[in-house]
Write a protein that holds these residues in place. Structure first.
Motif, PDB file in Angstrom:
ATOM      1  N   GLY A   1       0.831  -1.201   0.000  1.00 12.12           N
ATOM      2  CA  GLY A   1       0.000   0.000   0.000  1.00 12.12           C
ATOM      3  C   GLY A   1       0.861   1.245   0.000  1.00 12.12           C
ATOM      4  N   ASN A   2       0.417   2.261   0.699  1.00 14.44           N
ATOM      5  CA  ASN A   2       1.168   3.521   0.772  1.00 14.44           C
ATOM      6  C   ASN A   2       1.021   4.156   2.145  1.00 14.44           C
ATOM      7  N   ARG A   3       2.002   4.987   2.482  1.00 13.72           N
ATOM      8  CA  ARG A   3       1.924   5.895   3.624  1.00 13.72           C
ATOM      9  C   ARG A   3       2.357   7.267   3.118  1.00 13.72           C
ATOM     10  N   SER A   4       1.558   8.302   3.427  1.00 14.51           N
ATOM     11  CA  SER A   4       1.857   9.635   2.909  1.00 14.51           C
ATOM     12  C   SER A   4       1.691  10.688   3.989  1.00 14.51           C
ATOM     13  N   MET A   5       2.466  11.762   3.821  1.00 18.15           N
ATOM     14  CA  MET A   5       2.324  12.968   4.634  1.00 18.15           C
ATOM     15  C   MET A   5       2.088  14.129   3.685  1.00 18.15           C
ATOM     16  N   MET A   6       1.129  14.983   4.008  1.00 20.84           N
ATOM     17  CA  MET A   6       0.813  16.137   3.179  1.00 20.84           C
ATOM     18  C   MET A   6       1.135  17.414   3.945  1.00 20.84           C
ATOM     19  N   VAL A   7       1.942  18.257   3.348  1.00 25.97           N
ATOM     20  CA  VAL A   7       2.290  19.551   3.929  1.00 25.97           C
ATOM     21  C   VAL A   7       1.635  20.618   3.063  1.00 25.97           C
ATOM     22  N   HIS A   8       0.749  21.391   3.676  1.00 29.65           N
ATOM     23  CA  HIS A   8      -0.130  22.293   2.930  1.00 29.65           C
ATOM     24  C   HIS A   8       0.009  23.701   3.508  1.00 29.65           C
ATOM     25  N   PRO A   9       1.164  24.375   3.250  1.00 29.58           N
ATOM     26  CA  PRO A   9       1.423  25.633   3.946  1.00 29.58           C
ATOM     27  C   PRO A   9       0.698  26.848   3.409  1.00 29.58           C
TER      28      PRO A   9
ATOM     29  N   GLU B   1      -2.827   8.864  -1.532  1.00 26.09           N
ATOM     30  CA  GLU B   1      -2.924   7.472  -1.111  1.00 26.09           C
ATOM     31  C   GLU B   1      -2.269   7.274   0.255  1.00 26.09           C
ATOM     32  N   GLY B   2      -2.990   6.607   1.151  1.00 26.87           N
ATOM     33  CA  GLY B   2      -2.433   6.254   2.455  1.00 26.87           C
ATOM     34  C   GLY B   2      -2.056   7.443   3.313  1.00 26.87           C
TER      35      GLY B   2
ATOM     36  N   ILE C   1       1.931  11.837  -9.166  1.00 23.62           N
ATOM     37  CA  ILE C   1       2.608  11.016  -8.170  1.00 23.62           C
ATOM     38  C   ILE C   1       2.547   9.554  -8.596  1.00 23.62           C
ATOM     39  N   ASP C   2       3.703   8.899  -8.614  1.00 26.68           N
ATOM     40  CA  ASP C   2       3.753   7.472  -8.926  1.00 26.68           C
ATOM     41  C   ASP C   2       3.659   6.701  -7.613  1.00 26.68           C
ATOM     42  N   TRP C   3       2.447   6.287  -7.282  1.00 28.25           N
ATOM     43  CA  TRP C   3       2.221   5.642  -5.991  1.00 28.25           C
ATOM     44  C   TRP C   3       2.818   4.240  -5.941  1.00 28.25           C
ATOM     45  N   LYS C   4       3.075   3.645  -7.072  1.00 26.94           N
ATOM     46  CA  LYS C   4       3.564   2.269  -7.076  1.00 26.94           C
ATOM     47  C   LYS C   4       5.072   2.186  -6.849  1.00 26.94           C
ATOM     48  N   ASN C   5       5.786   3.231  -7.196  1.00 29.03           N
ATOM     49  CA  ASN C   5       7.245   3.173  -7.097  1.00 29.03           C
ATOM     50  C   ASN C   5       7.753   3.238  -5.667  1.00 29.03           C
ATOM     51  N   GLU C   6       7.093   4.017  -4.822  1.00 31.29           N
ATOM     52  CA  GLU C   6       7.522   4.150  -3.426  1.00 31.29           C
ATOM     53  C   GLU C   6       6.360   3.898  -2.480  1.00 31.29           C
ATOM     54  N   TYR C   7       6.716   3.354  -1.329  1.00 33.66           N
ATOM     55  CA  TYR C   7       5.722   3.124  -0.275  1.00 33.66           C
ATOM     56  C   TYR C   7       5.383   4.431   0.425  1.00 33.66           C
ATOM     57  N   ALA C   8       6.392   5.251   0.735  1.00 33.33           N
ATOM     58  CA  ALA C   8       6.189   6.453   1.553  1.00 33.33           C
ATOM     59  C   ALA C   8       6.436   7.714   0.737  1.00 33.33           C
ATOM     60  N   HIS C   9       5.580   8.729   0.994  1.00 36.56           N
ATOM     61  CA  HIS C   9       5.677  10.003   0.280  1.00 36.56           C
ATOM     62  C   HIS C   9       5.457  11.155   1.257  1.00 36.56           C
TER      63      HIS C   9
END
Length: 736
Positions: A327-335, A445-446, A422-430
């Motif tokens: 799957g995926n894990r993501s962090m979003m920074v929205h300044p 995603e995630g 964003i290529d969600w398949k290439n990396e687990y974490a973003h």
């Protein structure tokens, strides 16, 4: 469709209904069943819910067998709740029931349109299926005219087997040039007798007329109106999670919805209620000193930002241990909406990433490493409060270098030209840093950690809600989620939860009824505006009664029918009350009133307040807001009591509507007598902690019109503080 007739007959029976608002009864054929099978839904309940709600939507569209006609429908989901799945199912139903063209109007940006198109092609299996049921064209131009026209003509060709007739599926960006190309294409085609379904995704964005107050049409709005005029037989479905603007535009507007349907999310969905009410521990406050402004320059990475990154990396490490990075894990920074601050936070992420990797590679006794792990341990103690099966801290520390090193850090904006995909398949974490590009329609995603160091802006409720990318189907990993917000934004989201549910509840009540009958009024904190003002040509009224009277100002503006109706309502209501007593204030007869004490408020609400008619826009908007407050309080306190006063025992009091003031001065003032029992004035005839209603019967002299109006019943209502609530109300008038 050789094996389909028996199935269709069976399914047709299951969805028959006596609801006269449903214009026709669709069948559930091979296309819809194949789609639902393909979606991989978690259980039968999910399948049934999605199917039935799609049926509810399409049943209110123009029947495919009609020769002509148009309908506008509003379909409301939650943010990140699966609206695409809904309209894909509606499209499949359209295919099964003889619609010949489906037009999907997608995002305003290339990446959003691609995201939508990819999902549509995947769900309808356009690249993998063996048949050619759908003739798919993206952003069509004139060179596709012959191709699409031949697809439509095949429906009249007896040599084409029924199961080989194609449905034209056109997707178009909600952008001026692309819409103009589509209109030019359709304008050169024969579309008589062609049932068309138009799906406007994120319908409250861009397509509404933002020049309505200038007496003009905005460009995209004009293209949408032209598109609808080119289609003699069509239904226009507006999909959105923020319906405020479509609901509040003038009901005579072509894009004002005729009906509305509210979608139900699946059991794993986590929205505003789950984040802001049920699990407030997931919400963290960014102090004002760490919010960058013109007057507060933040030079170094804020403490809350570092804490947010640590929470995220611990969650990534746990994902590697427990899920092996599936799957995926993501962090979003929205300044900010502006691009410049993105670079600063992007730089900080890269800086801390490199610094932490270096420190974690030091000897176990290195002071910097010990200090860094102490900070991570503080974040761990926060996570362990919400994640029941979180691996031990030492286990996570072993994986932290990998979690940090293999995280993709990317700016999501137009700084480099086009917004990147964003290529969600290439990396687990973003870790994604961006602004407006990660607002409406953008799927992360995630997503577990959101850091949003920005204010509420101009305070438009719908704009604020569209930033909530942290909502979604997250129940399985909700404990890993954290949302960092400025205090005012946090409060606004909390207030929005009730506002959102109030709108949905009201629209559910009006399911099956013409939407123009719905009084535009709903709860909303007065610190927020429901939507942008440039698409509204009718004013909004904000209010909220608290230890205050509702008093009508313009009963003389009511027509004769309303005056007679109100007199009948009041007389019937009063005659049915049995607990009548006489209460005397002072010694003269004019100061004697009849009163009924401790009457069930539910009964009073249903038999008096709801039935009473107010026609002047100002009185009506305030009265509608009052009814919202009372109804909401009754939902929580069904046994509440109230007091009713028949002023002056129902004798007709004379009131003059002067030319200068033009409105009613209802209340009799207090007596200036020195008598200790002097009359305190009508305003004081009230039980402060209970809803109190005064019934006044009046003869009115209207000076400006030189006319008298006899026997006018008026009610004034005291609303105690315990029923306090902010609301927004709009008078739409009548389409009749």
């Amino acid at each position: 469709m050789s094996n389909n007739s028996e199935t269709l007959e069976m399914m047709e029976i299951t969805i028959q209904t006596n609801d006269s608002s449903k214009l026709w009864f669709p069948v559930i054929g091979e296309e819809t069943q194949a789609l639902l099978n393909h979606l991989g839904l978690p259980d039968e309940e999910s399948r049934t819910r999605i199917q039935n709600e799609a049926i509810e939507v399409i049943q209110r569209c123009v029947p495919p067998g009609s020769l002509r006609g148009s309908k506008t429908g509003l379909v409301i989901g939650y943010v990140q709740s699966g609206k695409t799945m809904s309209f894909t199912t509606v499209a499949a139903l359209a295919c099964d029931n003889g619609y010949r063209m489906v037009i999907v109007i997608g995002g305003t940006k290339t990446n959003l349109l691609k995201q939508s198109n990819d999902r549509l092609k995947k769900d309808l299996r356009l690249d993998t299926r063996s048949d050619r049921k759908w003739k798919y064209v993206e952003n069509p131009r004139g060179d596709k005219r012959q191709n699409i026209q031949s697809t439509l003509d095949a429906w009249h060709d007896p040599s084409v087997p029924e199961d080989e007739r194609q449905i034209a599926l056109l997707t178009v960006m909600k952008q001026s040039d692309h819409l103009q190309h589509l209109n030019n294409l359709l304008g050169n085609m024969n579309l008589e007798g062609v049932p068309v379904l138009i799906i406007d995704d994120e319908a409250d964005q861009a397509g509404l007329n933002n020049k309505v107050n200038q007496g003009a049409m905005s460009t995209i709005y004009r293209h949408l109106i032209e598109l609808r005029q080119l289609l003699p037989h069509h239904s226009f479905l507006q999909y959105t999670a923020t319906p405020q603007a479509p609901l509040l535009i003038n009901i005579v507007d072509v894009l004002s919805p005729d009906f509305a349907e509210a979608l139900t999310p699946g059991a794993d969905y986590s929205g505003g209620k789950e984040f802001f009410l049920d699990n407030p521990i997931l919400i963290k406050t960014i102090p004002g000193s760490e919010i960058p402004t013109q007057d507060n320059q933040v030079i170094d990475p804020p403490e809350t930002f570092l804490f947010a990154m640590m929470l995220f990396y611990l969650g990534v490490a746990a994902g590697y241990i427990k899920d092996k990075g599936r799957g995926n894990r993501s962090m979003m920074v929205h300044p900010s909406q502006k691009i410049a601050p993105h670079g600063e936070y992007f730089h900080w992420v890269r800086q801390m990433n490199n610094q932490w990797k270096k420190i974690l590679g030091q000897d176990a006794n290195d002071p910097a490493r010990i200090d860094l792990l102490a900070s991570f341990n503080k974040a761990y103690r926060d996570l362990v409060r919400t994640v029941g099966d979180l691996p031990l801290f030492d286990q996570l520390v072993d994986v932290l270098p990998r979690a940090i090193n293999q995280t993709n850090i990317q700016q999501v904006n137009t700084a480099g030209g086009k917004t990147p995909t964003i290529d969600w398949k290439n990396e687990y974490a973003h870790i994604l840093v961006g602004g407006q590009a990660m607002d409406r329609g953008f799927t992360v995603e995630g997503l577990t950690v959101t850091y949003m160091p920005r204010g509420a802006g101009v305070g438009n409720a719908d704009t604020l809600q569209q930033r909530a990318r942290f909502f979604g189907y997250k129940r399985s990993y909700l404990g890993y989620c954290r949302v960092f917000l400025e205090q005012d934004v946090k409060d606004a989201f909390i207030n929005y939860v009730e506002h959102e549910e109030n709108i949905r509840q009201q629209l559910k009540i009006y399911r099956g009824k013409p939407l123009f009958e719905w009084k535009r009024a709903f709860f909303l904190d007065n610190a927020l505006k429901p939507t942008r003002g440039d698409v509204l040509d009718l004013p909004l009224m904000t209010g909220g009664f608290s230890d205050d009277w509702y008093v009508p100002n313009y009963p003389h503006d009511s027509d004769e029918d309303a005056i007679n109706k109100n007199r009948e309502v009041v007389n019937t209501f009063w005659s049915q009350l049995t607990a009548l007593n006489e209460k005397i204030f002072g010694k003269i007869s004019v100061n004697k009133h009849l009163f009924a004490s401790d009457i069930p408020l539910t009964y009073t609400f249903e038999q008096l307040i709801v039935k009473f008619r107010t026609t002047h826009p100002s009185d009506s908007q305030r009265f509608t807001g009052l009814m919202l407050q009372v109804q909401h309080y009754l939902e929580q306190n069904p046994n509440e009591l109230c007091d009713i006063y028949l002023m002056d025992k129902g004798k007709l009091r004379l009131r003059t509507i002067s030319k200068n003031i033009g409105r009613l001065n209802l209340f009799q003032g207090r007596s200036h007598s020195t008598d200790p029992d002097k009359y305190p004035g009508d305003r004081q005839i009230v039980v402060k902690d209970k809803l109190t209603i005064q019934i006044h019967k009046l003869n009115l002299q209207v000076e400006a019109e030189e006319r008298d109006i006899h026997n006018v019943s008026v009610i004034a209502i005291w609303v105690p503080q315990k029923m306090e609530h902010d609301w927004v109300s709009q008078n739409q008038g009548s389409v009749m």
